[in-house]
Write a protein that holds these residues in place. Structure first.
Motif, mmCIF file in Angstrom:
data_model
loop_
_atom_site.group_PDB
_atom_site.id
_atom_site.type_symbol
_atom_site.label_atom_id
_atom_site.label_comp_id
_atom_site.label_asym_id
_atom_site.label_seq_id
_atom_site.Cartn_x
_atom_site.Cartn_y
_atom_site.Cartn_z
ATOM 1 N N ASP A 299 20.464 35.999 56.126
ATOM 2 C CA ASP A 299 20.150 35.676 57.522
ATOM 3 C C ASP A 299 21.376 35.762 58.424
ATOM 4 O O ASP A 299 21.252 36.018 59.618
ATOM 5 C CB ASP A 299 19.568 34.262 57.617
ATOM 6 C CG ASP A 299 18.339 34.087 56.752
ATOM 7 O OD1 ASP A 299 17.330 34.764 57.011
ATOM 8 O OD2 ASP A 299 18.400 33.288 55.790
ATOM 9 N N PHE A 300 22.557 35.494 57.873
ATOM 10 C CA PHE A 300 23.788 35.567 58.673
ATOM 11 C C PHE A 300 24.888 36.233 57.864
ATOM 12 O O PHE A 300 24.836 36.303 56.629
ATOM 13 C CB PHE A 300 24.228 34.181 59.163
ATOM 14 C CG PHE A 300 24.672 33.235 58.085
ATOM 15 C CD1 PHE A 300 25.999 33.214 57.650
ATOM 16 C CD2 PHE A 300 23.782 32.333 57.508
ATOM 17 C CE1 PHE A 300 26.424 32.344 56.656
ATOM 18 C CE2 PHE A 300 24.195 31.450 56.523
ATOM 19 C CZ PHE A 300 25.512 31.453 56.089
ATOM 20 N N TYR A 301 25.887 36.707 58.590
ATOM 21 C CA TYR A 301 26.956 37.507 57.984
ATOM 22 C C TYR A 301 28.225 37.236 58.783
ATOM 23 O O TYR A 301 28.208 37.277 60.016
ATOM 24 C CB TYR A 301 26.557 38.978 58.070
ATOM 25 C CG TYR A 301 27.479 39.987 57.425
ATOM 26 C CD1 TYR A 301 27.213 40.500 56.165
ATOM 27 C CD2 TYR A 301 28.587 40.492 58.097
ATOM 28 C CE1 TYR A 301 28.015 41.470 55.582
ATOM 29 C CE2 TYR A 301 29.410 41.447 57.520
ATOM 30 C CZ TYR A 301 29.110 41.938 56.276
ATOM 31 O OH TYR A 301 29.910 42.897 55.689
ATOM 32 N N VAL A 302 29.320 36.947 58.070
ATOM 33 C CA VAL A 302 30.595 36.656 58.747
ATOM 34 C C VAL A 302 31.613 37.714 58.329
ATOM 35 O O VAL A 302 32.108 37.688 57.198
ATOM 36 C CB VAL A 302 31.111 35.248 58.394
ATOM 37 C CG1 VAL A 302 32.359 34.929 59.227
ATOM 38 C CG2 VAL A 302 30.032 34.198 58.617
ATOM 39 N N PRO A 303 31.950 38.667 59.200
ATOM 40 C CA PRO A 303 32.982 39.655 58.873
ATOM 41 C C PRO A 303 34.363 39.038 58.985
ATOM 42 O O PRO A 303 34.710 38.447 60.005
ATOM 43 C CB PRO A 303 32.770 40.758 59.914
ATOM 44 C CG PRO A 303 32.168 40.054 61.086
ATOM 45 C CD PRO A 303 31.366 38.899 60.533
ATOM 46 N N THR A 304 35.155 39.170 57.931
ATOM 47 C CA THR A 304 36.489 38.550 57.887
ATOM 48 C C THR A 304 37.488 39.609 57.434
ATOM 49 O O THR A 304 37.782 39.727 56.244
ATOM 50 C CB THR A 304 36.502 37.345 56.930
ATOM 51 O OG1 THR A 304 35.959 37.754 55.660
ATOM 52 C CG2 THR A 304 35.661 36.205 57.465
ATOM 53 N N GLU A 305 38.004 40.373 58.376
ATOM 54 C CA GLU A 305 38.907 41.465 58.055
ATOM 55 C C GLU A 305 40.354 40.979 58.030
ATOM 56 O O GLU A 305 40.714 40.003 58.688
ATOM 57 C CB GLU A 305 38.751 42.591 59.077
ATOM 58 C CG GLU A 305 37.304 42.957 59.407
ATOM 59 C CD GLU A 305 36.560 43.657 58.289
ATOM 60 O OE1 GLU A 305 37.130 43.851 57.202
ATOM 61 O OE2 GLU A 305 35.386 44.032 58.496
ATOM 62 N N HIS A 306 41.196 41.695 57.286
ATOM 63 C CA HIS A 306 42.590 41.303 57.100
ATOM 64 C C HIS A 306 43.392 41.463 58.392
ATOM 65 O O HIS A 306 43.727 42.579 58.799
ATOM 66 C CB HIS A 306 43.241 42.139 56.005
ATOM 67 C CG HIS A 306 42.635 41.947 54.655
ATOM 68 N ND1 HIS A 306 42.789 40.788 53.928
ATOM 69 C CD2 HIS A 306 41.867 42.765 53.904
ATOM 70 C CE1 HIS A 306 42.145 40.903 52.778
ATOM 71 N NE2 HIS A 306 41.577 42.086 52.736
ATOM 72 N N ASN A 307 43.700 40.337 59.043
ATOM 73 C CA ASN A 307 44.529 40.314 60.257
ATOM 74 C C ASN A 307 43.963 41.189 61.374
ATOM 75 O O ASN A 307 44.702 41.606 62.274
ATOM 76 C CB ASN A 307 45.967 40.732 59.947
ATOM 77 C CG ASN A 307 46.677 39.744 59.044
ATOM 78 O OD1 ASN A 307 46.314 38.570 58.991
ATOM 79 N ND2 ASN A 307 47.674 40.200 58.306
ATOM 80 N N LEU A 308 42.670 41.458 61.327
ATOM 81 C CA LEU A 308 41.997 42.272 62.336
ATOM 82 C C LEU A 308 40.696 41.584 62.717
ATOM 83 O O LEU A 308 40.090 40.888 61.906
ATOM 84 C CB LEU A 308 41.693 43.671 61.798
ATOM 85 C CG LEU A 308 42.880 44.487 61.270
ATOM 86 C CD1 LEU A 308 42.391 45.715 60.516
ATOM 87 C CD2 LEU A 308 43.804 44.893 62.405
ATOM 88 N N MET A 309 40.245 41.801 63.958
ATOM 89 C CA MET A 309 38.977 41.207 64.382
ATOM 90 C C MET A 309 38.044 42.276 64.915
ATOM 91 O O MET A 309 38.481 43.260 65.529
ATOM 92 C CB MET A 309 39.193 40.122 65.440
ATOM 93 C CG MET A 309 39.720 40.614 66.777
ATOM 94 S SD MET A 309 39.687 39.328 68.059
ATOM 95 C CE MET A 309 37.965 39.395 68.573
ATOM 96 N N HIS A 310 36.775 42.096 64.646
ATOM 97 C CA HIS A 310 35.776 43.002 65.184
ATOM 98 C C HIS A 310 35.626 42.763 66.687
ATOM 99 O O HIS A 310 35.644 41.623 67.155
ATOM 100 C CB HIS A 310 34.441 42.807 64.487
ATOM 101 C CG HIS A 310 34.356 43.518 63.169
ATOM 102 N ND1 HIS A 310 34.061 44.864 63.067
ATOM 103 C CD2 HIS A 310 34.542 43.075 61.900
ATOM 104 C CE1 HIS A 310 34.054 45.213 61.786
ATOM 105 N NE2 HIS A 310 34.357 44.154 61.056
ATOM 106 N N THR A 311 35.465 43.860 67.414
ATOM 107 C CA THR A 311 35.272 43.792 68.862
ATOM 108 C C THR A 311 33.839 44.124 69.252
ATOM 109 O O THR A 311 33.508 44.151 70.428
ATOM 110 C CB THR A 311 36.233 44.768 69.560
ATOM 111 O OG1 THR A 311 36.040 46.088 69.019
ATOM 112 C CG2 THR A 311 37.680 44.351 69.352
ATOM 113 N N GLY A 312 33.003 44.385 68.265
ATOM 114 C CA GLY A 312 31.599 44.693 68.495
ATOM 115 C C GLY A 312 30.904 44.897 67.172
ATOM 116 O O GLY A 312 31.498 44.716 66.109
#
Length: 495
Positions: free
Chosen positions: A187-200
């Protein structure tokens, strides 16, 4: 306009190196074609800043094609980019080095990464469907709706708090990651990239909660519900391996507290990725990852120690909650050496109980500890005390003298072993079969006349494999004897 920039990658190179780029007027799009040998993938990331110093693109140079774009709209902009006007003037194109990968893979070799920057029209790899940010790396409350309802009726929602895509070192595009998540009935998803953030993101029915994995040589920490790029991230990259990074990490944790982001220590005992910030004040930590990437070779032992460590935290009076994270990087057809199962989003699953599912409601429920972590099954606990119903993470009232926990476990063909864990002591419960892979336990225990006590459930297979963890309910208050991560860790090693 066409210009070629060359960067050297080696142990002697700066961790963060920038080159100027002159952009003429009437430029509508920037296209950056990155040429790098396969053996140098994963070791670096690109960061592009406009003449006003605002970040317009940040992406790890890892899996997939690296034909990157910054355009007027999200469809012309690679994930991690900020669409908008291309200003005339001096831009900066930087190469950041992930020293962790560099030390593991490069040795004493060195190589070159070439970037060809032009305004020629070209296909953009990994574009977005929607953009969350305005200028810079701050999430716009108009573009990202924290109150967007993604699920209705109070229930347990399934998700994953530790994932990776092609923005960093994952192999999945956003679309394929969402397909896998839906296949896992998440139902939910948390993207956790290395020292980077999603902008969309891409179009999806899932609740997507912005996150980041703050990555250093001394440990990794997830931040959930971020509203902007943490201020010290580029300093952490530039000085990774230096003593000053301890200060930057502490400043990042305090920034998270000010902004009400959730802090979660990742895989705290996993071989070379252990948490080594011994001075971490436990009062600043919300969550601890207790099941991380369980198909990975070294995961079983480290996850078991994480569970014991979390119990030690509760025994000392800390209220830090357990979460799960697949830490999935691979394609579904891949396997780690010796693994029978793939590393995929949703294994483990973290189940969060809240009302209507929205990003803000999800954050509130996580902070309250209304969570269970499972593998291959769903656990639905119902907790009664003093004539009221409670959830994991709740504080029981002072007048409560007995607590009853009824739990249904679904999805297991083999009868599980389920234990009541009370103040660190285990009591094996009688398990009743309901049919169709469902099992039930009913536990009742007296609450002692003492200041602090906590109770949770634990599910294991007949082979003692950890299958489920219910975060505790508790009663009373306790002044903790130990304040830091290192003090608890040392205490656990003592007889």
């Amino acid at each position: 306009m066409k210009e070629t920039l060359t960067f050297t990658i080696s142990r002697k190179a700066d961790n963060l190196h920038r080159e100027p780029l002159q952009v003429p007027c009437d430029t509508e799009n920037l296209y950056i074609q990155v040429d790098l040998p396969d053996e140098f993938r994963y070791m670096s990331f690109i960061i592009v800043e406009d003449p006003d110093g605002r970040v317009r693109l940040q992406k790890q140079l890892a899996w997939g094609e690296q034909n990157l774009g910054i355009g007027a709209g999200p469809e012309d902009t690679t994930i991690g980019g900020v669409p908008g006007r291309i200003q005339t003037g001096t831009w900066q194109v930087g190469l950041g080095i992930f020293t962790e990968y560099l030390n593991q893979r490069l040795g004493e070799r060195e190589g070159q990464i070439t970037m060809t920057v032009s305004d020629e029209k070209g296909a953009v790899s990994d574009p977005m469907d929607t953009c969350w940010v305005d200028d810079g790396l701050a999430i716009s409350p108009e573009k990202y709706r924290w109150d967007r309802i993604c699920g209705t009726k109070k229930q347990w929602y399934k998700g994953d708090f530790h994932t990776h895509t092609r923005l960093s070192d994952g192999k999945e595009s956003l679309e394929s990651a969402m397909k896998k998540a839906q296949d896992m009935e998440m139902d939910f998803y948390v993207p956790t990239e290395h020292n980077l953030m999603h902008t969309g993101w891409c179009n999806t029915s899932l609740c997507i909660l912005p996150g980041i994995e703050v990555t250093t040589d001394k440990g990794h920490m997830n931040l959930f519900g971020i509203t902007k790029m943490p201020e010290r991230i580029m300093d952490i990259v530039a000085h990774n391996g230096e003593e000053i990074v301890d200060t930057y990490m502490e400043e990042t944790i305090q920034e998270a507290r000010r902004n009400h982001w959730i802090t979660s220590i990742n895989h705290p005992f996993l071989t070379i990725w252990k948490w080594l910030y011994e001075q971490t004040d436990l009062r600043d930590i919300d969550c601890l990852e207790i099941i991380n990437d369980p198909t990975y070779t070294d995961a079983p032992d480290s996850n078991e120690k994480a569970v014991r460590f979390l119990d030690a935290l509760w025994q000392d009076g800390h209220r830090i909650y357990g979460v799960g994270g697949s830490d999935s990087h691979n394609l579904v057809e891949e396997r780690y050496e010796g693994a029978d199962l793939p590393s995929i989003p949703g294994d483990p699953a973290t189940w969060v109980c809240c009302g209507d599912l929205s990003p803000e409601n999800l954050m509130t429920a996580v902070k309250a500890g209304h969570m269970c972590v499972t593998r291959f099954c769903k656990m639905t606990p119902v907790i009664h005390a003093a004539g009221e119903t409670f959830l994991p993470g709740d504080e029981l009232p002072e007048e409560a003298r007995t607590v009853t926990i009824q739990a249904v476990v679904e999805g297991l063909s083999e009868q599980p072993e389920i234990s009541l864990v009370k103040n660190g002591s285990f009591e094996k419960l009688e398990v009743k079969e309901l049919g169709n892979g469902a099992w039930e336990v009913l536990a009742e225990t007296d609450l002692e006349e003492r200041q602090w006590q906590w109770i949770r459930l634990e599910i294991r297979s007949s082979k003692k494999q950890l299958l489920g963890y219910m975060n505790p309910v508790f009663k009373g208050q306790k002044i903790s004897r130990y304040r830091t991560f290192g003090e608890i860790n040392k205490m656990m090693d003592e007889p």
